[in-house]
Write a protein that holds these residues in place. Sequence first.
Motif, PDB file in Angstrom:
ATOM      1  N   LEU A   1      33.677  90.318  18.088  1.00 14.60           N
ATOM      2  CA  LEU A   1      34.955  90.337  18.777  1.00 14.60           C
ATOM      3  C   LEU A   1      36.036  90.878  17.866  1.00 14.60           C
ATOM      4  O   LEU A   1      35.861  91.001  16.661  1.00 14.60           O
ATOM      5  CB  LEU A   1      35.320  88.906  19.206  1.00 14.60           C
ATOM      6  N   HIS A   2      37.126  91.169  18.458  1.00 13.42           N
ATOM      7  CA  HIS A   2      38.313  91.604  17.732  1.00 13.42           C
ATOM      8  C   HIS A   2      38.624  90.546  16.668  1.00 13.42           C
ATOM      9  O   HIS A   2      38.569  89.361  16.933  1.00 13.42           O
ATOM     10  CB  HIS A   2      39.465  91.749  18.731  1.00 13.42           C
ATOM     11  N   GLU A   3      38.928  90.963  15.469  1.00 17.21           N
ATOM     12  CA  GLU A   3      39.121  89.997  14.390  1.00 17.21           C
ATOM     13  C   GLU A   3      40.254  88.997  14.632  1.00 17.21           C
ATOM     14  O   GLU A   3      40.289  87.940  14.028  1.00 17.21           O
ATOM     15  CB  GLU A   3      39.302  90.679  13.036  1.00 17.21           C
ATOM     16  N   ASP A   4      41.170  89.298  15.544  1.00 19.02           N
ATOM     17  CA  ASP A   4      42.256  88.371  15.847  1.00 19.02           C
ATOM     18  C   ASP A   4      41.847  87.291  16.845  1.00 19.02           C
ATOM     19  O   ASP A   4      42.617  86.401  17.140  1.00 19.02           O
ATOM     20  CB  ASP A   4      43.461  89.122  16.417  1.00 19.02           C
ATOM     21  N   THR A   5      40.648  87.375  17.400  1.00 14.38           N
ATOM     22  CA  THR A   5      40.204  86.420  18.403  1.00 14.38           C
ATOM     23  C   THR A   5      39.762  85.129  17.727  1.00 14.38           C
ATOM     24  O   THR A   5      38.944  85.156  16.819  1.00 14.38           O
ATOM     25  CB  THR A   5      39.018  87.000  19.205  1.00 14.38           C
ATOM     26  N   PRO A   6      40.287  83.986  18.147  1.00 12.37           N
ATOM     27  CA  PRO A   6      39.863  82.721  17.568  1.00 12.37           C
ATOM     28  C   PRO A   6      38.369  82.488  17.812  1.00 12.37           C
ATOM     29  O   PRO A   6      37.864  82.832  18.880  1.00 12.37           O
ATOM     30  CB  PRO A   6      40.695  81.670  18.313  1.00 12.37           C
ATOM     31  N   PRO A   7      37.652  81.897  16.863  1.00 11.88           N
ATOM     32  CA  PRO A   7      36.215  81.691  17.024  1.00 11.88           C
ATOM     33  C   PRO A   7      35.867  80.866  18.259  1.00 11.88           C
ATOM     34  O   PRO A   7      34.845  81.075  18.869  1.00 11.88           O
ATOM     35  CB  PRO A   7      35.816  80.940  15.749  1.00 11.88           C
ATOM     36  N   SER A   8      36.713  79.925  18.663  1.00 10.84           N
ATOM     37  CA  SER A   8      36.409  79.082  19.806  1.00 10.84           C
ATOM     38  C   SER A   8      36.331  79.882  21.097  1.00 10.84           C
ATOM     39  O   SER A   8      35.700  79.452  22.059  1.00 10.84           O
ATOM     40  CB  SER A   8      37.459  77.983  19.941  1.00 10.84           C
ATOM     41  N   ASP A   9      36.946  81.047  21.130  1.00  8.23           N
ATOM     42  CA  ASP A   9      36.921  81.882  22.324  1.00  8.23           C
ATOM     43  C   ASP A   9      35.722  82.824  22.356  1.00  8.23           C
ATOM     44  O   ASP A   9      35.467  83.452  23.371  1.00  8.23           O
ATOM     45  CB  ASP A   9      38.186  82.737  22.401  1.00  8.23           C
ATOM     46  N   SER A  10      34.989  82.935  21.268  1.00  7.83           N
ATOM     47  CA  SER A  10      33.957  83.964  21.172  1.00  7.83           C
ATOM     48  C   SER A  10      32.847  83.780  22.202  1.00  7.83           C
ATOM     49  O   SER A  10      32.385  84.764  22.772  1.00  7.83           O
ATOM     50  CB  SER A  10      33.379  84.025  19.767  1.00  7.83           C
ATOM     51  N   ARG A  11      32.403  82.559  22.473  1.00  9.15           N
ATOM     52  CA  ARG A  11      31.335  82.339  23.456  1.00  9.15           C
ATOM     53  C   ARG A  11      31.799  82.735  24.851  1.00  9.15           C
ATOM     54  O   ARG A  11      31.069  83.366  25.596  1.00  9.15           O
ATOM     55  CB  ARG A  11      30.883  80.879  23.448  1.00  9.15           C
ATOM     56  N   LEU A  12      33.012  82.352  25.197  1.00  6.80           N
ATOM     57  CA  LEU A  12      33.529  82.682  26.519  1.00  6.80           C
ATOM     58  C   LEU A  12      33.696  84.193  26.673  1.00  6.80           C
ATOM     59  O   LEU A  12      33.272  84.772  27.675  1.00  6.80           O
ATOM     60  CB  LEU A  12      34.859  81.968  26.780  1.00  6.80           C
ATOM     61  N   LEU A  13      34.306  84.838  25.693  1.00  6.11           N
ATOM     62  CA  LEU A  13      34.507  86.289  25.785  1.00  6.11           C
ATOM     63  C   LEU A  13      33.176  87.037  25.798  1.00  6.11           C
ATOM     64  O   LEU A  13      33.024  88.025  26.520  1.00  6.11           O
ATOM     65  CB  LEU A  13      35.397  86.778  24.651  1.00  6.11           C
ATOM     66  N   ALA A  14      32.210  86.558  25.026  1.00  2.64           N
ATOM     67  CA  ALA A  14      30.890  87.191  25.045  1.00  2.64           C
ATOM     68  C   ALA A  14      30.255  87.041  26.425  1.00  2.64           C
ATOM     69  O   ALA A  14      29.643  87.978  26.941  1.00  2.64           O
ATOM     70  CB  ALA A  14      29.997  86.580  23.968  1.00  2.64           C
ATOM     71  N   ALA A  15      30.421  85.869  27.034  1.00  2.00           N
ATOM     72  CA  ALA A  15      29.876  85.648  28.383  1.00  2.00           C
ATOM     73  C   ALA A  15      30.593  86.525  29.404  1.00  2.00           C
ATOM     74  O   ALA A  15      29.960  87.072  30.315  1.00  2.00           O
ATOM     75  CB  ALA A  15      29.985  84.170  28.757  1.00  2.00           C
ATOM     76  N   ILE A  16      31.908  86.677  29.272  1.00  2.77           N
ATOM     77  CA  ILE A  16      32.664  87.543  30.182  1.00  2.77           C
ATOM     78  C   ILE A  16      32.160  88.975  30.069  1.00  2.77           C
ATOM     79  O   ILE A  16      31.995  89.668  31.071  1.00  2.77           O
ATOM     80  CB  ILE A  16      34.183  87.459  29.898  1.00  2.77           C
ATOM     81  N   ARG A  17      31.887  89.405  28.870  1.00  2.00           N
ATOM     82  CA  ARG A  17      31.426  90.790  28.670  1.00  2.00           C
ATOM     83  C   ARG A  17      30.045  91.036  29.257  1.00  2.00           C
ATOM     84  O   ARG A  17      29.661  92.182  29.461  1.00  2.00           O
ATOM     85  CB  ARG A  17      31.454  91.133  27.191  1.00  2.00           C
ATOM     86  N   GLN A  18      29.295  89.981  29.533  1.00  2.00           N
ATOM     87  CA  GLN A  18      27.972  90.134  30.138  1.00  2.00           C
ATOM     88  C   GLN A  18      28.032  90.203  31.664  1.00  2.00           C
ATOM     89  O   GLN A  18      27.038  90.524  32.301  1.00  2.00           O
ATOM     90  CB  GLN A  18      27.069  88.970  29.707  1.00  2.00           C
TER      91      GLN A  18
END
Length: 166
Positions: A97-114
């Motif tokens: 993810l974009h380096e400014d994205t908080p780690p807690s959001d990474s699972r959700l954003l990864a799921a959105i991208r799928q």
Amino acid sequence: MILSSVTTEPRDAIDFDEFFLAHHTRLIACALALTNDRERARDAAQEALSRAYRDWSRVQRMDHPAAWVRRVLVNLLTDEGRRDRFHGRSQSMVDTLHEDTPPSDSRLLAAIRQLPIRQRTAVVLHYLDDLPVEQVAVAMGVATGTVKATLHQARATLARDLETLR
């Protein structure tokens, strides 16, 4: 291209500068959420804004010029995705993810991208870009009922996918 407000350009160009400054960053963020590719996001936002500048005398008179530009952005990314699939190139969904994205959001954003592109677009515009359903419908070129159904499907998919990640 940002025009200086001290130039002797016609008022239309100065109005565009204000529009550009107000919307450029959000358009890139929206495109980045849809593509997970910074360069593609910047290119798509730049192209959408270039088209707005080219037709600014008409676009500025619209009720919602930002909605028009957002629609152009979504169309550009959708067309690009179709071209990629047509030519056999896969659209990889990178988990980084974009380096400014908080780690807690990474699972959700990864799921959105799928999500499929239509669901991903609706989710990004409604939840990340904070647009009401009616404006999402305009940006996607569909009915509001279609957006509501698409968001419902996306939420169900996300809930299922995030549950399996636990």
